[in-house]
Design a protein around this motif. Sequence first.
Motif, mmCIF file in Angstrom:
data_model
loop_
_atom_site.group_PDB
_atom_site.id
_atom_site.type_symbol
_atom_site.label_atom_id
_atom_site.label_comp_id
_atom_site.label_asym_id
_atom_site.label_seq_id
_atom_site.Cartn_x
_atom_site.Cartn_y
_atom_site.Cartn_z
ATOM 1 N N GLN A 129 0.854 -1.195 0.000
ATOM 2 C CA GLN A 129 0.000 0.000 0.000
ATOM 3 C C GLN A 129 0.891 1.248 0.000
ATOM 4 O O GLN A 129 1.943 1.260 0.654
ATOM 5 C CB GLN A 129 -0.882 -0.027 1.257
ATOM 6 C CG GLN A 129 -1.970 1.024 1.244
ATOM 7 C CD GLN A 129 -2.934 0.863 2.422
ATOM 8 O OE1 GLN A 129 -3.099 -0.242 2.956
ATOM 9 N NE2 GLN A 129 -3.545 1.956 2.810
ATOM 10 N N THR A 134 -2.078 7.204 0.792
ATOM 11 C CA THR A 134 -3.075 6.972 1.841
ATOM 12 C C THR A 134 -3.258 8.215 2.714
ATOM 13 O O THR A 134 -4.390 8.613 3.005
ATOM 14 C CB THR A 134 -2.655 5.762 2.719
ATOM 15 O OG1 THR A 134 -2.426 4.652 1.862
ATOM 16 C CG2 THR A 134 -3.721 5.413 3.742
ATOM 17 N N ARG A 138 -6.377 11.181 3.219
ATOM 18 C CA ARG A 138 -6.936 11.389 4.548
ATOM 19 C C ARG A 138 -6.677 12.794 5.108
ATOM 20 O O ARG A 138 -7.205 13.162 6.153
ATOM 21 C CB ARG A 138 -6.281 10.342 5.477
ATOM 22 C CG ARG A 138 -6.800 10.353 6.888
ATOM 23 C CD ARG A 138 -6.050 9.341 7.716
ATOM 24 N NE ARG A 138 -6.464 7.989 7.383
ATOM 25 C CZ ARG A 138 -6.700 7.032 8.289
ATOM 26 N NH1 ARG A 138 -6.548 7.278 9.571
ATOM 27 N NH2 ARG A 138 -7.064 5.839 7.911
#
Length: 226
Positions: A129, A134, A138
């Motif tokens: 990932q 990510t 966020r």
Amino acid sequence: HRFFDQKKSLQGKKIIVTAGATIERIDPVRYLTNDSSGKMGFALAAAARDMGAEVTLIAGKTTVPAPTGVQVVRVESAQDMLEAVLQRFDDTDIVVKAAAVTDYRPIDQAKQKIKKSAAEMTLTLVKNQDILYTIGERKTKQFIVGFAAETERIDEYAMDKLKRKRCDLLVANDVTEEGAGFGTDTNVVRLYDANGLIELLPVMSKQGVAREVLLRVAERIRKGAQ
Ligand code: CTP
Ligand code: CA
């Protein structure tokens, strides 16, 4: 502002710096990794400390000792690093992602040492990932600095990474260039923001690069906050 104290320009800011190489275990005695030394990330953590920030340094495998006066969290794999970053993300003001994260990991990790047998063996890898992507998804208030290590088409790849991963600033280096890249004490970087290339820094020590990068971060946060 002219009277702005550059020395303590990150006073009161919480910053996460990731550094070094993540490692992906194949079995208890073997792993996949890359050539990152951790020097650039450590220089960034030390510079942030000197500028008054509260620093959390999340580090994988490195060849040099970590700076003092910062909180050090040691991790192995990309997944460990992702968890360590996410745990602290909501509460942080700045994230600097200097770590060289392993892109792939073995699909299985053998519990016991793999014994040699056939003349050929195949290792199946799966993609890790993307930590930067990510946190980019966020982010709320956080100022995010990404890195890009390239060997060609540096502007194009750098801008693609900055946009895709929603970075506020991206530091790119051509690792084939003299005085740049893995293991060296110097670096040659280019800085980008959403509008494109903003600066070509000359060859300088990794400490010098760290300071220049963080001064620009501090300035941008200060302007954004007004
Ligand atoms: N990065 C990350 N998580 C990953 C891979 C990369 O957070 N799984 C981050 C690095 O810490 C760095 C930036 O993404 O700040 C760019 O890393 P780089 O290896 O240059 O880019 P990739 O997106 O992995 O693309 P490629 O290796 O194919 O060039
Ligand atoms: Ca990569």
